[in-house]
Scaffold this motif. Structure first.
Motif, PDB file in Angstrom:
ATOM      1  N   LEU A 293     -31.376 -21.888  24.863  1.00 48.23           N
ATOM      2  CA  LEU A 293     -30.007 -21.889  24.230  1.00 48.23           C
ATOM      3  C   LEU A 293     -30.023 -21.838  22.825  1.00 48.23           C
ATOM      4  CD1 LEU A 293     -28.360 -24.650  26.523  1.00 48.23           C
ATOM      5  CD2 LEU A 293     -27.739 -22.300  26.710  1.00 48.23           C
ATOM      6  N   LEU A 294     -30.895 -22.506  22.241  1.00 48.64           N
ATOM      7  CA  LEU A 294     -30.941 -22.239  20.941  1.00 48.64           C
ATOM      8  C   LEU A 294     -31.082 -21.024  20.417  1.00 48.64           C
ATOM      9  CD1 LEU A 294     -32.985 -25.687  19.787  1.00 48.64           C
ATOM     10  CD2 LEU A 294     -30.585 -25.031  19.374  1.00 48.64           C
ATOM     11  N   ASN A 295     -32.080 -20.279  21.111  1.00 50.31           N
ATOM     12  CA  ASN A 295     -32.668 -18.998  20.441  1.00 50.31           C
ATOM     13  C   ASN A 295     -31.457 -17.816  21.081  1.00 50.31           C
ATOM     14  OD1 ASN A 295     -35.203 -19.691  19.825  1.00 50.31           O
ATOM     15  ND2 ASN A 295     -36.145 -19.281  22.185  1.00 50.31           N
ATOM     16  N   VAL A 296     -30.706 -18.058  21.912  1.00 51.15           N
ATOM     17  CA  VAL A 296     -29.726 -17.268  22.390  1.00 51.15           C
ATOM     18  C   VAL A 296     -28.519 -17.334  21.237  1.00 51.15           C
ATOM     19  CG1 VAL A 296     -28.168 -18.357  23.898  1.00 51.15           C
ATOM     20  CG2 VAL A 296     -28.534 -15.954  24.303  1.00 51.15           C
ATOM     21  N   GLN A 297     -28.141 -18.361  20.667  1.00 53.56           N
ATOM     22  CA  GLN A 297     -27.424 -18.395  19.607  1.00 53.56           C
ATOM     23  C   GLN A 297     -27.681 -17.533  18.510  1.00 53.56           C
ATOM     24  OE1 GLN A 297     -23.890 -19.903  19.743  1.00 53.56           O
ATOM     25  NE2 GLN A 297     -24.101 -18.560  17.996  1.00 53.56           N
ATOM     26  N   ILE A 298     -29.037 -17.739  18.171  1.00 52.64           N
ATOM     27  CA  ILE A 298     -29.356 -17.151  17.210  1.00 52.64           C
ATOM     28  C   ILE A 298     -29.271 -15.482  17.379  1.00 52.64           C
ATOM     29  CG2 ILE A 298     -31.796 -16.262  15.790  1.00 52.64           C
ATOM     30  CD1 ILE A 298     -32.712 -19.248  16.085  1.00 52.64           C
ATOM     31  N   VAL A 299     -29.604 -14.912  18.450  1.00 52.91           N
ATOM     32  CA  VAL A 299     -29.522 -13.556  19.126  1.00 52.91           C
ATOM     33  C   VAL A 299     -27.956 -13.245  18.935  1.00 52.91           C
ATOM     34  CG1 VAL A 299     -30.116 -12.117  20.683  1.00 52.91           C
ATOM     35  CG2 VAL A 299     -31.710 -13.691  20.057  1.00 52.91           C
ATOM     36  N   ILE A 300     -27.164 -14.130  19.534  1.00 55.88           N
ATOM     37  CA  ILE A 300     -25.776 -13.681  19.335  1.00 55.88           C
ATOM     38  C   ILE A 300     -25.307 -13.673  17.897  1.00 55.88           C
ATOM     39  CG2 ILE A 300     -23.329 -14.719  19.510  1.00 55.88           C
ATOM     40  CD1 ILE A 300     -24.345 -16.184  22.208  1.00 55.88           C
ATOM     41  N   ASP A 301     -25.664 -14.366  17.019  1.00 55.39           N
ATOM     42  CA  ASP A 301     -25.363 -14.456  15.572  1.00 55.39           C
ATOM     43  C   ASP A 301     -25.667 -12.806  15.101  1.00 55.39           C
ATOM     44  OD1 ASP A 301     -24.098 -16.555  15.726  1.00 55.39           O
ATOM     45  OD2 ASP A 301     -25.789 -17.740  14.765  1.00 55.39           O
ATOM     46  N   GLN A 302     -26.921 -12.679  15.248  1.00 55.68           N
ATOM     47  CA  GLN A 302     -27.511 -11.645  14.943  1.00 55.68           C
ATOM     48  C   GLN A 302     -26.997 -10.156  15.613  1.00 55.68           C
ATOM     49  OE1 GLN A 302     -31.670 -11.975  16.005  1.00 55.68           O
ATOM     50  NE2 GLN A 302     -32.324 -13.029  14.046  1.00 55.68           N
ATOM     51  N   TRP A 303     -26.634 -10.221  16.830  1.00 54.91           N
ATOM     52  CA  TRP A 303     -25.940  -9.154  17.641  1.00 54.91           C
ATOM     53  C   TRP A 303     -24.619  -8.904  17.029  1.00 54.91           C
ATOM     54  CZ3 TRP A 303     -21.517  -7.394  19.869  1.00 54.91           C
ATOM     55  CH2 TRP A 303     -21.825  -6.381  20.794  1.00 54.91           C
ATOM     56  N   ILE A 304     -23.960  -9.880  16.659  1.00 50.04           N
ATOM     57  CA  ILE A 304     -22.489  -9.574  15.775  1.00 50.04           C
ATOM     58  C   ILE A 304     -22.511  -9.173  14.379  1.00 50.04           C
ATOM     59  CG2 ILE A 304     -20.633 -11.135  15.014  1.00 50.04           C
ATOM     60  CD1 ILE A 304     -20.861 -12.661  17.639  1.00 50.04           C
ATOM     61  N   GLU A 305     -23.803  -9.696  13.510  1.00 47.04           N
ATOM     62  CA  GLU A 305     -24.009  -9.247  12.430  1.00 47.04           C
ATOM     63  C   GLU A 305     -24.407  -7.809  12.495  1.00 47.04           C
ATOM     64  OE1 GLU A 305     -27.455  -9.899   9.168  1.00 47.04           O
ATOM     65  OE2 GLU A 305     -26.666 -11.730  10.075  1.00 47.04           O
ATOM     66  N   THR A 306     -25.168  -7.147  13.351  1.00 52.98           N
ATOM     67  CA  THR A 306     -25.467  -6.015  13.350  1.00 52.98           C
ATOM     68  C   THR A 306     -24.405  -5.042  13.853  1.00 52.98           C
ATOM     69  OG1 THR A 306     -27.636  -6.536  14.071  1.00 52.98           O
ATOM     70  CG2 THR A 306     -26.902  -4.360  14.434  1.00 52.98           C
ATOM     71  N   ALA A 307     -23.419  -5.510  14.804  1.00 52.47           N
ATOM     72  CA  ALA A 307     -22.355  -4.694  15.153  1.00 52.47           C
ATOM     73  C   ALA A 307     -21.224  -4.595  13.915  1.00 52.47           C
ATOM     74  CB  ALA A 307     -21.463  -5.552  16.408  1.00 52.47           C
ATOM     75  N   LYS A 308     -21.053  -5.560  13.169  1.00 45.17           N
ATOM     76  CA  LYS A 308     -20.254  -5.379  12.184  1.00 45.17           C
ATOM     77  C   LYS A 308     -20.715  -4.493  10.899  1.00 45.17           C
ATOM     78  CE  LYS A 308     -18.309 -10.291  11.960  1.00 45.17           C
ATOM     79  NZ  LYS A 308     -18.294 -11.483  11.143  1.00 45.17           N
ATOM     80  N   ALA A 309     -22.062  -4.611  10.790  1.00 47.46           N
ATOM     81  CA  ALA A 309     -22.808  -3.560   9.930  1.00 47.46           C
ATOM     82  C   ALA A 309     -22.714  -2.212  10.350  1.00 47.46           C
ATOM     83  CB  ALA A 309     -24.209  -4.005   9.687  1.00 47.46           C
TER      84      ALA A 309
END
Length: 70
Positions: free
Chosen positions: A39-55
């Protein structure tokens, strides 16, 4: 955890780890040796996914909450 996206967690016998998928974010998933770590790891990945999509200028799906199918 501040994400409101639906999470699906399961045990992968093949990988000997817990896997968490985020169905609303295509390809977004993480794993970990314990449920908490996954669960901790997926939150990091969610944040990275959103950051990449924005970029990349891609649309970020709004959390829908509970899935109507499984």
């Amino acid at each position: 955890m501040n994400s409101k996206y639906e999470l699906i967690m399961y045990w992968s016998e093949e990988d000997n780890t817990f896997v968490v998928e985020v169905p609303e974010l295509h390809g977004c998933m993480a794993d970990g040796p314990t449920q908490n770590e996954a669960l901790l790891n997926v939150q990091i990945v969610i944040d990275q996914w959103i950051e990449t999509a924005k970029a990349l200028g891609r649309e970020i799906p709004k959390p829908k909450g509970k899935l109507m199918y499984a």
